[in-house]
Design a protein around this motif. Structure first.
Motif, PDB file in Angstrom:
ATOM      1  N   GLN A   1      -1.668   7.921   0.403  1.00 54.10           N
ATOM      2  CA  GLN A   1      -2.458   8.740  -0.505  1.00 54.10           C
ATOM      3  C   GLN A   1      -2.657  10.138   0.095  1.00 54.10           C
ATOM      4  O   GLN A   1      -2.437  10.364   1.294  1.00 54.10           O
ATOM      5  CB  GLN A   1      -3.821   8.091  -0.746  1.00 54.10           C
TER       6      GLN A   1
ATOM      7  N   LEU B   1     -15.843  -1.087   2.885  1.00 51.33           N
ATOM      8  CA  LEU B   1     -15.579   0.275   3.347  1.00 51.33           C
ATOM      9  C   LEU B   1     -16.649   0.725   4.338  1.00 51.33           C
ATOM     10  O   LEU B   1     -16.337   1.320   5.379  1.00 51.33           O
ATOM     11  CB  LEU B   1     -15.512   1.234   2.162  1.00 51.33           C
TER      12      LEU B   1
ATOM     13  N   ARG C   1      -8.675   7.357   6.272  1.00 51.11           N
ATOM     14  CA  ARG C   1      -8.474   8.609   5.539  1.00 51.11           C
ATOM     15  C   ARG C   1      -9.718   9.499   5.659  1.00 51.11           C
ATOM     16  O   ARG C   1      -9.613  10.696   5.912  1.00 51.11           O
ATOM     17  CB  ARG C   1      -8.176   8.298   4.078  1.00 51.11           C
ATOM     18  N   ARG C   2     -10.885   8.917   5.482  1.00 49.75           N
ATOM     19  CA  ARG C   2     -12.124   9.693   5.508  1.00 49.75           C
ATOM     20  C   ARG C   2     -12.446  10.215   6.906  1.00 49.75           C
ATOM     21  O   ARG C   2     -13.036  11.296   7.044  1.00 49.75           O
ATOM     22  CB  ARG C   2     -13.279   8.834   4.997  1.00 49.75           C
TER      23      ARG C   2
ATOM     24  N   TRP D   1       0.846  -1.180   0.000  1.00 50.88           N
ATOM     25  CA  TRP D   1       0.000   0.000   0.000  1.00 50.88           C
ATOM     26  C   TRP D   1       0.884   1.234   0.000  1.00 50.88           C
ATOM     27  O   TRP D   1       1.970   1.234   0.598  1.00 50.88           O
ATOM     28  CB  TRP D   1      -0.896   0.025   1.234  1.00 50.88           C
TER      29      TRP D   1
ATOM     30  N   ASP E   1      -3.951  10.975   3.802  1.00 53.86           N
ATOM     31  CA  ASP E   1      -3.533   9.989   4.803  1.00 53.86           C
ATOM     32  C   ASP E   1      -2.670  10.649   5.869  1.00 53.86           C
ATOM     33  O   ASP E   1      -1.887  11.554   5.575  1.00 53.86           O
ATOM     34  CB  ASP E   1      -2.730   8.856   4.154  1.00 53.86           C
TER      35      ASP E   1
ATOM     36  N   SER F   1      -7.802  -3.537   2.479  1.00 54.43           N
ATOM     37  CA  SER F   1      -7.378  -2.159   2.224  1.00 54.43           C
ATOM     38  C   SER F   1      -8.444  -1.132   2.592  1.00 54.43           C
ATOM     39  O   SER F   1      -8.130   0.057   2.730  1.00 54.43           O
ATOM     40  CB  SER F   1      -6.996  -1.985   0.757  1.00 54.43           C
ATOM     41  N   ALA F   2      -9.694  -1.560   2.767  1.00 50.81           N
ATOM     42  CA  ALA F   2     -10.766  -0.614   3.066  1.00 50.81           C
ATOM     43  C   ALA F   2     -10.521   0.128   4.373  1.00 50.81           C
ATOM     44  O   ALA F   2     -10.965   1.272   4.533  1.00 50.81           O
ATOM     45  CB  ALA F   2     -12.112  -1.340   3.112  1.00 50.81           C
TER      46      ALA F   2
ATOM     47  N   LEU G   1      -7.863   1.460   5.339  1.00 51.50           N
ATOM     48  CA  LEU G   1      -7.044   2.647   5.075  1.00 51.50           C
ATOM     49  C   LEU G   1      -7.895   3.781   4.508  1.00 51.50           C
ATOM     50  O   LEU G   1      -7.703   4.944   4.867  1.00 51.50           O
ATOM     51  CB  LEU G   1      -5.906   2.291   4.125  1.00 51.50           C
ATOM     52  N   GLU G   2      -8.833   3.439   3.628  1.00 48.41           N
ATOM     53  CA  GLU G   2      -9.750   4.447   3.088  1.00 48.41           C
ATOM     54  C   GLU G   2     -10.648   4.981   4.202  1.00 48.41           C
ATOM     55  O   GLU G   2     -10.904   6.201   4.274  1.00 48.41           O
ATOM     56  CB  GLU G   2     -10.589   3.835   1.971  1.00 48.41           C
TER      57      GLU G   2
END
Length: 242
Positions: free
Chosen positions: A104, A175, A208-209, A101, A107, A201-202, A204-205
Motif C-alpha cells: 500500500q 492494530l 506502515r504507520r 497482501w 509501505d 494483517s494488522a 502491516l498497518e
C-alpha cells in the motif's frame, strides 16, 4: 461425495463444516504440528501420508472423489505432493489460496524469495519482529548482530539466544496491540511471510504507520490445481452435483 481436505487453517475448518452440513462425507487431514488444534466437523486424520506415493494410495484406497488443498500458503511440501498425487490417482484437486497482501501507499517493503535472503537483508543492529513461524528460524538467529522478538504460537524446540525474546501468542492481533508492541520493543524491521488474511494483517498497518521496514517472504510456487480465493468459489469448483 467423499472429500479429503488437507487442512490446518481456519478456512479449511470452515470449509469442512460447510461441506458436512451439505451432507458430504468429509475427512480433514491435519499435520499434527499444533498441540491443541480447533477441530472441524466430519472425519479426522492426523499425521503425514508418506509423500506422493502415500497420498495417492490413500486417495485410491479411501475412494476419495475430491481433494481440497486448504493448507497454509507456506505449508510447502504437502501442496506440491497434493498436486502430483491427485494427478496420479485421477482425483480432481481444488486449491484454496487466500489472497496475498499487496503493498500500500506508505509501505516500505523488500520482497525476497527465501528465509535465507530475508535474514541476509537485515542490517546490523536491527530490532526485528520475526513472524515467520517455526521453520528456519535458526537462519535468523544466526544474526547475533541483531535483536529479535520471535512471535510464535507453539513453544519452539530450540532455546532463544540472549539477543532474542520469545513472544508466544495466538492471533488475531489488533492494530492497537501491534503498534504498542512495535513501539515498546523499538522495532525497526518486520519479517513476515505473505500469508494473506485478516487475522495477522494488522502488523502491516502498524509498520506502515510507524515507518517500520518490512521484509516480505514471497509465496512458493506449487504444482497445477484449480485455484480459488474464497470458500464459496471452492464449493462451486468441487462440482458437488456432478
Amino acid at each position: 461425495m467423499k472429500i479429503l481436505i488437507l487442512g490446518g487453517t481456519g478456512e479449511a475448518r470452515e470449509l469442512a463444516n460447510r461441506l458436512v452440513a451439505l451432507g458430504h462425507d468429509v475427512t480433514s487431514s491435519l499435520a499434527g504440528r499444533t498441540q491443541t488444534p480447533k477441530l472441524p466437523e466430519g472425519g479426522l486424520r492426523m499425521g503425514k501420508f508418506g509423500g506422493i506415493p502415500g497420498l495417492s494410495a490413500y486417495l485410491r484406497a479411501a475412494h476419495i472423489d475430491r481433494l481440497v488443498d486448504a493448507t497454509h500458503p507456506y505449508a510447502g511440501q504437502i501442496s506440491i505432493n497434493a498436486s502430483a498425487a491427485a494427478q496420479a490417482a485421477g482425483v480432481p484437486l481444488v486449491r484454496y489460496m487466500r489472497p496475498q497482501w499487496t503493498q500500500q501507499v506508505g509501505d516500505d517493503w523488500i520482497t525476497v524469495e527465501t528465509t535465507a535472503e530475508a535474514a541476509a537483508a537485515l542490517p546490523p543492529s536491527a530490532d526485528v519482529l520475526l513472524t515467520t513461524g517455526h521453520a528456519w528460524i535458526e537462519q535468523f538467529l544466526e544474526r547475533d548482530d541483531c535483536h529479535f522478538v520471535v512471535r510464535l504460537i507453539e513453544t519452539p524446540t530450540m532455546p532463544m539466544p540472549r539477543y532474542a525474546t520469545l513472544l508466544q501468542t495466538r492471533p488475531p492481533y489488533s492494530l492497537s496491540d501491534e503498534i504498542a508492541l512495535m513501539e515498546r520493543e523499538e522495532i525497526t524491521h518486520l519479517v513476515t511471510k505473505n500469508s494473506g488474511g485478516a487475522q495477522t494483517s494488522a502488523k502491516l498497518e502498524a509498520a506502515r504507520r510507524l515507518g517500520v521496514k518490512v521484509i516480505m517472504i514471497a509465496r512458493p510456487a506449487y504444482g497445477p490445481a484449480l485455484e480459488v480465493a474464497s470458500l464459496d468459489e471452492a464449493i462451486a469448483a468441487l462440482k458437488l452435483d456432478a
